[in-house]
Design a protein around this motif. Structure first.
Motif, PDB file in Angstrom:
ATOM      1  N   THR A  47     -18.063   7.197   4.991  1.00 27.91           N
ATOM      2  CA  THR A  47     -18.507   6.484   3.786  1.00 27.91           C
ATOM      3  C   THR A  47     -19.829   7.003   3.223  1.00 27.91           C
ATOM      4  O   THR A  47     -20.210   6.659   2.106  1.00 27.91           O
ATOM      5  CB  THR A  47     -18.651   4.969   4.069  1.00 27.91           C
ATOM      6  N   ARG A  48     -20.556   7.796   4.018  1.00 24.00           N
ATOM      7  CA  ARG A  48     -21.821   8.336   3.498  1.00 24.00           C
ATOM      8  C   ARG A  48     -22.120   9.645   4.219  1.00 24.00           C
ATOM      9  O   ARG A  48     -21.843   9.779   5.429  1.00 24.00           O
ATOM     10  CB  ARG A  48     -22.951   7.331   3.753  1.00 24.00           C
ATOM     11  N   GLU A  90     -27.327  16.019   8.041  1.00 24.82           N
ATOM     12  CA  GLU A  90     -28.202  15.272   8.958  1.00 24.82           C
ATOM     13  C   GLU A  90     -27.440  14.140   9.636  1.00 24.82           C
ATOM     14  O   GLU A  90     -27.449  14.008  10.846  1.00 24.82           O
ATOM     15  CB  GLU A  90     -29.397  14.683   8.202  1.00 24.82           C
ATOM     16  N   LYS A  91     -26.793  13.286   8.828  1.00 24.43           N
ATOM     17  CA  LYS A  91     -26.042  12.173   9.412  1.00 24.43           C
ATOM     18  C   LYS A  91     -24.902  11.741   8.514  1.00 24.43           C
ATOM     19  O   LYS A  91     -24.896  12.047   7.319  1.00 24.43           O
ATOM     20  CB  LYS A  91     -26.963  10.999   9.743  1.00 24.43           C
ATOM     21  N   ILE A  92     -23.986  11.034   9.129  1.00 20.32           N
ATOM     22  CA  ILE A  92     -22.858  10.508   8.352  1.00 20.32           C
ATOM     23  C   ILE A  92     -22.581   9.076   8.791  1.00 20.32           C
ATOM     24  O   ILE A  92     -22.887   8.703   9.936  1.00 20.32           O
ATOM     25  CB  ILE A  92     -21.579  11.376   8.538  1.00 20.32           C
ATOM     26  N   ASP A  93     -22.050   8.301   7.870  1.00 18.71           N
ATOM     27  CA  ASP A  93     -21.619   6.945   8.219  1.00 18.71           C
ATOM     28  C   ASP A  93     -20.112   6.958   8.414  1.00 18.71           C
ATOM     29  O   ASP A  93     -19.370   7.447   7.551  1.00 18.71           O
ATOM     30  CB  ASP A  93     -21.961   5.951   7.094  1.00 18.71           C
ATOM     31  N   LEU A  94     -19.692   6.429   9.556  1.00 18.47           N
ATOM     32  CA  LEU A  94     -18.267   6.385   9.890  1.00 18.47           C
ATOM     33  C   LEU A  94     -17.794   4.940   9.932  1.00 18.47           C
ATOM     34  O   LEU A  94     -18.509   4.064  10.414  1.00 18.47           O
ATOM     35  CB  LEU A  94     -18.032   7.021  11.264  1.00 18.47           C
ATOM     36  N   GLU A  95     -16.584   4.727   9.433  1.00 14.77           N
ATOM     37  CA  GLU A  95     -15.998   3.387   9.469  1.00 14.77           C
ATOM     38  C   GLU A  95     -14.787   3.452  10.388  1.00 14.77           C
ATOM     39  O   GLU A  95     -13.927   4.326  10.218  1.00 14.77           O
ATOM     40  CB  GLU A  95     -15.568   3.037   8.047  1.00 14.77           C
ATOM     41  N   LYS A 110     -15.917  15.306  13.190  1.00 12.71           N
ATOM     42  CA  LYS A 110     -16.675  14.151  13.689  1.00 12.71           C
ATOM     43  C   LYS A 110     -15.842  12.870  13.602  1.00 12.71           C
ATOM     44  O   LYS A 110     -15.870  12.035  14.500  1.00 12.71           O
ATOM     45  CB  LYS A 110     -17.980  13.984  12.903  1.00 12.71           C
TER      46      LYS A 110
END
Lengths: 114, 223
Positions: free
Chosen positions: A27-28, A108-113, A17
């Protein structure tokens, strides 16, 4: 104790991803973990924290949402949220219930920087 | 620095499920019934397979994939019965995964009836991994205690049949086969439950009959 294999599968998804979206860091990570999935959330967090070192998710926080067992009853049509290891219908007591939730292991979801 | 939240919705076992589906399709195409055996270590999986090899000799052909953390011992026991066997040593991993089976499946003779996969002895982790089998057996031996189904519900929930093993020891132990049966049925009504003593050869014919009936169903569904 197969939490480390699952974390390794999770990292395949994270890397894929991040690459697709040109992200620099993850980051998450939010995981849904069914209470009947056979994994222990605390062990999953420990495995994640040791696996992440030196990866794109080095700073990532793993959040786990526990999913209770949910059954559907073909006899009365009732749906009931149950404690683990009680697979009867809360409405009519039937034991022929079908488990519709509580076994998932899903990113479910991820935080991308960027 | 911009952070964006991405919805992923990806099953962590998806890769294993895909590999398992490919194995299931391949076995069905060849008319082979795949059976995955789960239990604690030492509850008699290999002994049951040895007893089945004796019973099936000259009537049905079988092959066995053995999963263990270390050693080739179980595969050697099966080969001594004249049955082809492959040993997968996981080197520490607590369960078999479908892609491990996928690496061996090409070597399995096409003209067999049953492919048994003896999982790593463990009532927890193997329950989560579909290996492409058509039937899953969970074994529970008398010395382990009759209270195990409720303690390890995921394994029993995933089973098609439960086999109570070492029945010859039950009279000497505080093991109530009726309690074990009731606990397993409370988790999954309709489970087939067999009682065997592989040591004495008792009850193995019941398991063999169930396997043959399942094989007939698989092959008639294929036609």
């Amino acid at each position: 104790m197969h939490e480390l294999s699952l974390v390794a599968s999770a990292f395949e998804v994270l890397e894929e991803k991040a690459r697709e979206h040109g992200a620099r860091r993850v980051t998450r990570v939010v995981l849904s973990v069914g209470v009947m999935s056979g994994v222990v959330p605390d062990l999953l967090v420990s495995a994640f924290d040791s696996y992440k070192k030196g990866t794109i998710a080095e700073e990532a926080r793993l959040e786990i949402a526990a999913v209770p067992v949910k059954v559907r009853c073909p006899d009365c049509g009732g749906g009931a949220v149950r404690e683990e290891a009680d697979f009867s219908c809360a409405a009519c007591g039937s034991r022929r219930v079908e488990i519709v939730a509580g076994r998932e292991l899903v990113i479910e979801k991820i935080d991308l920087e960027a | 620095m911009t952070v964006k939240t991405l919805t992923v919705a990806r099953d962590l076992l998806a890769t294993n499920k895909q590999a398992a589906e490919a194995i299931r399709a391949e076995l069905r195409r060849r008319g082979i019934l795949g059976v995955n055996l789960l239990s604690s270590p030492g509850s008699g999986k290999t002994a049951l397979l040895e007893a089945l090899a004796d019973l099936f000799r000259g009537r049905h052909r079988m092959a066995v994939i053995e999963g263990d953390v270390e050693t080739e011992r179980d595969a050697e026991r099966i080969r001594r019965k004249g049955v082809p066997a492959w040993q997968i040593t996981t080197g520490g991993a607590c369960h078999l995964e479908a892609r491990m089976i996928g690496k061996v499946i090409g070597e399995v003779p096409a003209d067999i009836d049953f492919l048994f996969i003896e999982n790593v002895g463990n009532l927890v982790c193997p329950a989560s991994y579909d290996l492409g089998e058509d039937l899953r057996f969970v074994l529970l031996s008398a010395p382990e205690g009759d209270d195990k189904p409720a303690k390890y519900p995921a394994a029993f929930l995933s089973a098609d049949a439960v086999i109570l093993t070492k029945a010859d020891l039950a009279p000497h132990l505080p093991f109530d086969p009726e309690r074990a049966r009731a606990e397993a049925l409370a988790i999954k009504p309709g489970l087939e439950i067999f009682t065997v003593s592989a040591l004495r050869g008792e009850g193995v014919d019941g398991v063999a009959g169930f396997l043959v009936a399942s094989l007939d169903r698989l092959r008639s569904g294929r036609a």
